[in-house]
Design an enzyme around this catalytic site. Structure first.
Site, PDB file in Angstrom:
ATOM      1  N   LYS A 263       0.852  -1.201   0.000  1.00 52.14           N
ATOM      2  CA  LYS A 263       0.000   0.000   0.000  1.00 52.14           C
ATOM      3  C   LYS A 263       0.878   1.239   0.000  1.00 52.14           C
ATOM      4  O   LYS A 263       1.750   1.396   0.858  1.00 52.14           O
ATOM      5  CB  LYS A 263      -0.911  -0.018   1.238  1.00 52.14           C
ATOM      6  N   ASP A 268      -2.298  10.014   4.127  1.00 52.46           N
ATOM      7  CA  ASP A 268      -3.707   9.656   4.311  1.00 52.46           C
ATOM      8  C   ASP A 268      -4.390  10.675   5.213  1.00 52.46           C
ATOM      9  O   ASP A 268      -4.336  10.574   6.437  1.00 52.46           O
ATOM     10  CB  ASP A 268      -3.811   8.249   4.915  1.00 52.46           C
ATOM     11  N   LYS A 275      -9.760  12.731   8.734  1.00 53.96           N
ATOM     12  CA  LYS A 275      -9.316  12.225  10.032  1.00 53.96           C
ATOM     13  C   LYS A 275      -9.256  13.365  11.044  1.00 53.96           C
ATOM     14  O   LYS A 275      -9.083  14.523  10.648  1.00 53.96           O
ATOM     15  CB  LYS A 275      -7.911  11.626   9.889  1.00 53.96           C
ATOM     16  N   ASP A 286       1.769   5.988   5.740  1.00 52.41           N
ATOM     17  CA  ASP A 286       0.764   5.090   5.161  1.00 52.41           C
ATOM     18  C   ASP A 286       1.250   4.475   3.842  1.00 52.41           C
ATOM     19  O   ASP A 286       0.518   3.740   3.183  1.00 52.41           O
ATOM     20  CB  ASP A 286      -0.542   5.868   4.960  1.00 52.41           C
ATOM     21  N   GLU A 347      -9.364   3.829   2.248  1.00 54.84           N
ATOM     22  CA  GLU A 347      -8.823   3.969   0.892  1.00 54.84           C
ATOM     23  C   GLU A 347      -7.798   2.892   0.548  1.00 54.84           C
ATOM     24  O   GLU A 347      -7.603   2.571  -0.623  1.00 54.84           O
ATOM     25  CB  GLU A 347      -8.181   5.362   0.723  1.00 54.84           C
ATOM     26  N   ARG A 349      -7.754  -0.340   0.981  1.00 56.56           N
ATOM     27  CA  ARG A 349      -8.326  -1.530   0.327  1.00 56.56           C
ATOM     28  C   ARG A 349      -8.698  -1.229  -1.122  1.00 56.56           C
ATOM     29  O   ARG A 349      -8.730  -2.129  -1.955  1.00 56.56           O
ATOM     30  CB  ARG A 349      -9.510  -2.044   1.148  1.00 56.56           C
TER      31      ARG A 349
END
Ligand code: BES
Ligand code: MN
Ligand code: ZN
Length: 498
Positions: A263, A268, A275, A286, A347, A349
């Site tokens: 990933k 993020d 967030k 991330d 996001e 996945r």
């Protein structure tokens, strides 16, 4: 730090400090006993008094009177002999190297004889421990650039036959540690310094260094391939997405490759499902999965492992720009499956879904994806266990073994069909969030909808960042996964050509 191998005895060769490892509750022998005798027994008295016990991570520094030989001795504890693990040696090497640097030593030496382990493994593990401990991300600190560093580590042996083994081990340790540190440089970097484009240029540098094939798919390429899930995430950012593919052919032409997928969310923010601001700065890591797979394939190639390997890193920011995905939107992944966006913060996945579809074109022997995927994994397993899921017991079993030997341990979670129910959509095939229950597993079940080959998923949300610092892992990025993947490949493809 250079690593050298020399014929001679640690006790008579000059250095700023000679490092000796010692088991808990044991007395000096061999070269250490010689030094102890020459120093009037100061080392054994220190041990007898309980000041140094040999416990794991413990160190002690002795200044020697004689002018010949090492100026000092560093003792590093290995814990109990009957509980010996290579990790304890790696920790001892890390602790000793840390102490040597703090003390300003330039040349250190080490006694490379330990009956528990071959000379080759000793040199590899000791070198890794020292090089990883000395890693320091100071690129952006103006004052620290001229800090004193250890210049050389020399392993001494009096046995000519051992020299070659030590050389091989040290070379291997250097390759592995350099790869880990290469990943850390990417992961620790501020997100504006490590955009998807910069990630692509790091992959290019790795490809050039060790001889890998590189493909970087841009937005148009991904669009043509139908990667609606990956591009959906990328829409919210001004940074162009990069879908990075590296290939290494170390095995037979006819042999199907392993594929590793990481990933690569370079930041993020959560997107429209933004967030909380507290701690959001941490979300630069991330992309730790992407960093790990790029570094792992670099390492596999440098070690000349006899396997075919592909590394895929879907890289993009997750930002709430004007064109960003909104909750309730729908995207279509490369395999045609439709996904309702419940939270734009789920996001990872989405980008992995398209990467998993893309991996199928290699007819892979097995695929391992690695991702900072769910906060729930941190709650379930804390910060030293990787969450492991998969569809193939043999594969997950091998990953568990590799994780134990690299001390990047993975714990398998159940993947029963019932867990998929939470991910089924009302108006689409899937939804990207399955609620609070078993959120790590439901994320894994979501990913499983995009695979048709032996597959395992590693959730490294809890393990990718070190808050306090450990003997061979300073604060910050841990680069977890690099050594696990390399161990896994060695278990499968064996050895390596160096
Ligand atoms: N990158 C985060 C997961 C994460 C959390 C990594 C903490 C490292 C530390 C991921 O994209 C995310 O936001 N996951 C959400 C999913 C949820 C919306 C279903 C989460 O875990 O809260
Ligand atoms: Mn997120
Ligand atoms: Zn994320």
């Amino acid at each position: 730090m250079d690593i050298k191998i020399k014929r001679g005895s640690v006790s008579s060769e000059k250095s700023d400090a000679a490092v000796f490892t010692l088991f808990e509750g044991e007395r000096p022998d061999g070269a250490l006993a010689e030094i102890d005798d020459m120093q009037g027994g100061v080392i054994s008295r220190t041990i007898a008094s309980g000041e140094f016990t040999g416990k794991r991570d413990e160190t002690a520094l002795f200044h020697l009177v004689s002018k010949a030989g090492p100026a000092r001795v560093i003792l590093a504890g290995l814990g109990k002999r009957d509980k010996f693990t290579p990790d304890n040696l790696m920790r001892a090497a890390g602790a000793a190297a840390g102490l040597a640097r703090k003390s300003g030593f330039r040349e250190i030496s080490a006694d490379a004889s330990l009956p528990e382990i071959s000379s080759r493994d000793f040199a590899s593990i000791f070198s890794q421990g020292a090089l990883m401990a000395l890693y320091d991300f100071n690129k952006f600190k103006s004052a620290e650039k001229n800090k004193k560093e250890i210049k050389t580590l020399t392993f001494f042996t009096e046995d000519k036959a051992e020299e070659a083994a030590l050389k091989k081990g040290a070379a291997e340790g250097r390759i592995i540690a350099d790869s880990v540190n290469f990943a850390k440089d990417m992961i620790n970097a501020p997100a504006n310094e490590m955009t998807p484009s910069v990630m692509a240029s790091r992959a290019k540098a790795a490809a050039k260094d060790v001889g890998l094939k590189l493909k970087v798919l841009d937005e148009d390429d991904c669009h043509k391939l139908g990667m609606g899930a990956f591009l959906g995430v990328a829409k919210g950012s001004k940074q162009p997405p990069k879908f990075i593919v590296l290939e290494y052919s170390g095995g037979k032409k006819s042999e199907s490759p392993f594929v590793i997928i990481g990933k690569g969310i370079t930041f993020d923010s959560g997107g429209i499902s933004i967030k909380p601001s507290e701690g959001m700065e941490k979300m630069k890591y991330d992309m730790a999965g992407a960093g790990a797979v790029i570094a792992a394939i670099r390492c596999a190639a440098a070690l000349k492992l006899p396997v075919n390997l592909v590394a895929i890193a879907p890289c993009t920011e997750n930002m709430p720009g004007g064109a960003a995905l909104k909750p309730g939107d729908m995207v279509r992944a490369m395999n045609g499956k439709t996904i309702e966006i419940i939270s734009t913060d789920a996001e990872g996945r989405l980008v992995l879904a398209d990467a998993l579809c893309y991996a199928a074109r290699y007819r892979p022997r097995a695929v391992i994806d690695i991702a900072t995927l769910t906060g729930a994994c941190v709650i379930a397993l804390g910060d030293f266990a990787i969450g492991l899921m998969g569809n193939d017991k043999e594969l997950t079993g091998e990953i568990i073994k590799a994780g134990e030997s690299a001390n990047e341990r993975a714990w398998e979670l159940p993947m029963w069909d019932e867990y998929l129910d939470a991910m089924k959509g009302d108006v689409t095939d899937l939804r990207n969030v399955g609620g609070r229950k078993a959120a790590t597993v439901t994320a894994g079940k979501f990913l499983q909808e995009f695979v048709d080959y032996p597959w395992a998923h590693l959730d490294i949300a809890g393990t990718a960042w070190e808050e306090k610092g450990r003997p061979y892992c300073p604060k910050g990025a841990t680069a977890i996964g690099v050594r696990l993947i390399v161990e896994f490949l060695r278990g499968n493809g064996n050895g390596g050509g160096i």
